[in-house]
Design an enzyme around this catalytic site. Structure first.
Site, PDB file in Angstrom:
ATOM      1  N   ASN A  17       0.891  -1.183   0.000  1.00  0.00           N
ATOM      2  CA  ASN A  17       0.000   0.000   0.000  1.00  0.00           C
ATOM      3  C   ASN A  17       0.924   1.227   0.000  1.00  0.00           C
ATOM      4  OD1 ASN A  17      -2.774   0.818   2.275  1.00  0.00           O
ATOM      5  ND2 ASN A  17      -2.490   1.368   0.145  1.00  0.00           N
ATOM      6  N   ASN A  69      -6.799  10.102   0.736  1.00  0.00           N
ATOM      7  CA  ASN A  69      -6.666   9.215  -0.415  1.00  0.00           C
ATOM      8  C   ASN A  69      -6.102  10.018  -1.574  1.00  0.00           C
ATOM      9  OD1 ASN A  69      -7.912   6.708   0.572  1.00  0.00           O
ATOM     10  ND2 ASN A  69      -9.767   7.960   0.748  1.00  0.00           N
ATOM     11  N   CYS A  78      -6.516   4.301   8.341  1.00  0.00           N
ATOM     12  CA  CYS A  78      -5.613   3.713   7.344  1.00  0.00           C
ATOM     13  C   CYS A  78      -4.604   2.853   8.098  1.00  0.00           C
ATOM     14  CB  CYS A  78      -4.888   4.785   6.520  1.00  0.00           C
ATOM     15  SG  CYS A  78      -3.763   4.056   5.301  1.00  0.00           S
ATOM     16  N   ASN A  80      -2.442   0.411   7.129  1.00  0.00           N
ATOM     17  CA  ASN A  80      -1.080   0.296   6.584  1.00  0.00           C
ATOM     18  C   ASN A  80      -0.323   1.609   6.770  1.00  0.00           C
ATOM     19  OD1 ASN A  80      -1.275  -2.389   5.618  1.00  0.00           O
ATOM     20  ND2 ASN A  80      -2.474  -1.668   3.873  1.00  0.00           N
ATOM     21  N   GLU A 217     -10.151   0.216  -3.124  1.00  0.00           N
ATOM     22  CA  GLU A 217     -10.231   1.207  -2.048  1.00  0.00           C
ATOM     23  C   GLU A 217     -10.997   2.459  -2.463  1.00  0.00           C
ATOM     24  OE1 GLU A 217      -7.203   2.348   0.577  1.00  0.00           O
ATOM     25  OE2 GLU A 217      -5.908   0.646   0.086  1.00  0.00           O
ATOM     26  N   CYS A 226      -4.896  -3.261   1.951  1.00  0.00           N
ATOM     27  CA  CYS A 226      -5.744  -2.305   2.681  1.00  0.00           C
ATOM     28  C   CYS A 226      -5.875  -2.834   4.108  1.00  0.00           C
ATOM     29  CB  CYS A 226      -7.109  -2.198   2.008  1.00  0.00           C
ATOM     30  SG  CYS A 226      -8.216  -1.026   2.819  1.00  0.00           S
ATOM     31  N   GLY A 227      -5.206  -2.166   5.047  1.00  0.00           N
ATOM     32  CA  GLY A 227      -5.144  -2.667   6.419  1.00  0.00           C
ATOM     33  C   GLY A 227      -6.499  -2.658   7.112  1.00  0.00           C
TER      34      GLY A 227
END
Ligand SMILES: N[C@H](CCC[C@H](N)C(=O)O)C(=O)O
EC number: 5.1.1.7
Length: 290
Positions: A17, A69, A78, A80, A217, A226-227
């Site tokens: 990511n 984003n 978020c 990651n 996402e 995507c964590g």
């Protein structure tokens, strides 16, 4: 002149990511959507998410973090990106635990079980239809009425929905690579059922300890990881009694370990964070930004 002009940044990634980290704690300024898009442009430092550290607002927190984003929209979570921020901080200060504030609340973060791993307490998930949010009432958010494809033979249907501070829809499939997510993703991301749009995940439950996912996402498109989607999927699978509360999630860019902790329902996400390079933003990037 943009507060970002000539300002330092770090380019990192969280299992693929693409993340840019900017520390604005010494220069309190709010990054605009236009500036975030300018940074993401090909002439800038293309990213999936931009993590901006702002001066702390609460006692005991290291910073308030705003998350952008690459389309300039802001997000509440978020995972990651948080591991990337934490790695940078720990390497600079030698600390092994820290608390940040994000739009989704307070996140406790600490060094994971080995030097290359970082654990983020992503907080408790929310399941109420207004918390996701959804545009209409669904009493059971383990499966909502949403589908793509022919009415009588939908290609994807009945997703689970979860908020990790950002909205997630998870479709349960046998093969995450069998669907054209680049085509279906934007249709679902922007579906009117999601007034704030949504992150769209395809998930295959291999067994009670292992789930494979692929995510489109919100505001960033197809990413390698995507964590918060990994957290949302782990929780949704456990809610369906199809997986344990501690699971390994395989994403295109790597692996994450998720523990939906029994005692307080908080979701602990553990994984790596990679440093790539650092630099300063070219002022020319912001020449046309109001
Ligand atoms: N696109 C997400 C934000 C980034 C989430 C993802 N990169 C993660 O690691 O959690 C959203 O708009 O809610």
């Amino acid at each position: 002149m943009s507060a970002l002009a000539n300002h330092a940044f770090a380019k990192m990634n969280g299992i693929g990511n693409e993340i840019v980290v900017v520390d604005l704690r010494d220069k309190p300024a709010v990054v605009t959507a236009e500036e975030a898009r300018a940074v993401a442009s090909p002439a800038g430092v293309p990213y999936d998410q931009l993590m901006v550290l702002q001066p702390p607002r609460l006692q005991g927190t290291e910073a308030f973090i705003r998350i952008y984003n690459n389309d300039g929209s802001e997000a509440g979570a978020c995972g990651n990106g948080m591991r990337c921020v934490v790695r940078r901080l720990f390497e600079k200060t030698g600390e092994t635990a820290v608390t940040f504030e994000t739009p989704a609340g307070l996140l406790n973060c600490w060094q994971g079980p080995s030097p290359d791993l970082y654990t983020i307490d992503m907080g408790a998930p929310k399941f109420g239809w207004q918390d996701i949010p959804l545009a209409e009432e669904f009493r059971d958010t383990r499966y909502i009425e949403l589908q793509v494809g022919p009415i009588d033979a939908p290609l994807l249907h009945s997703p689970s929905v979860v908020s990790m501070g950002n909205p997630h829809a998870i479709f349960w499939v046998d093969d995450v690579n069998a669907y054209d997510l680049a085509r279906f993703g934007p249709l679902l991301e922007n579906h009117p059922i999601f007034p704030e749009r949504a992150n769209i995940t395809l998930a295959h439950i291999a067994d009670r300890d292992h789930i494979t996912i692929r995510t489109w996402e919100r505001g960033a498109g197809l990413t390698k990881a995507c964590g918060s989607a990994a957290c949302a999927t782990a929780v949704a699978a456990a809610r369906l009694k199809r997986a344990n509360r501690i699971v390994n999630i395989s994403l295109p860019g790597g692996e994450l370990s998720i523990d939906w902790r029994e005692r307080d329902d908080h979701v602990l996400m553990t994984g790596t964070a990679t440093f790539e390079y650092e630099g300063t933003f070219d002022p020319a990037l912001f020449a046309s930004v109001a």
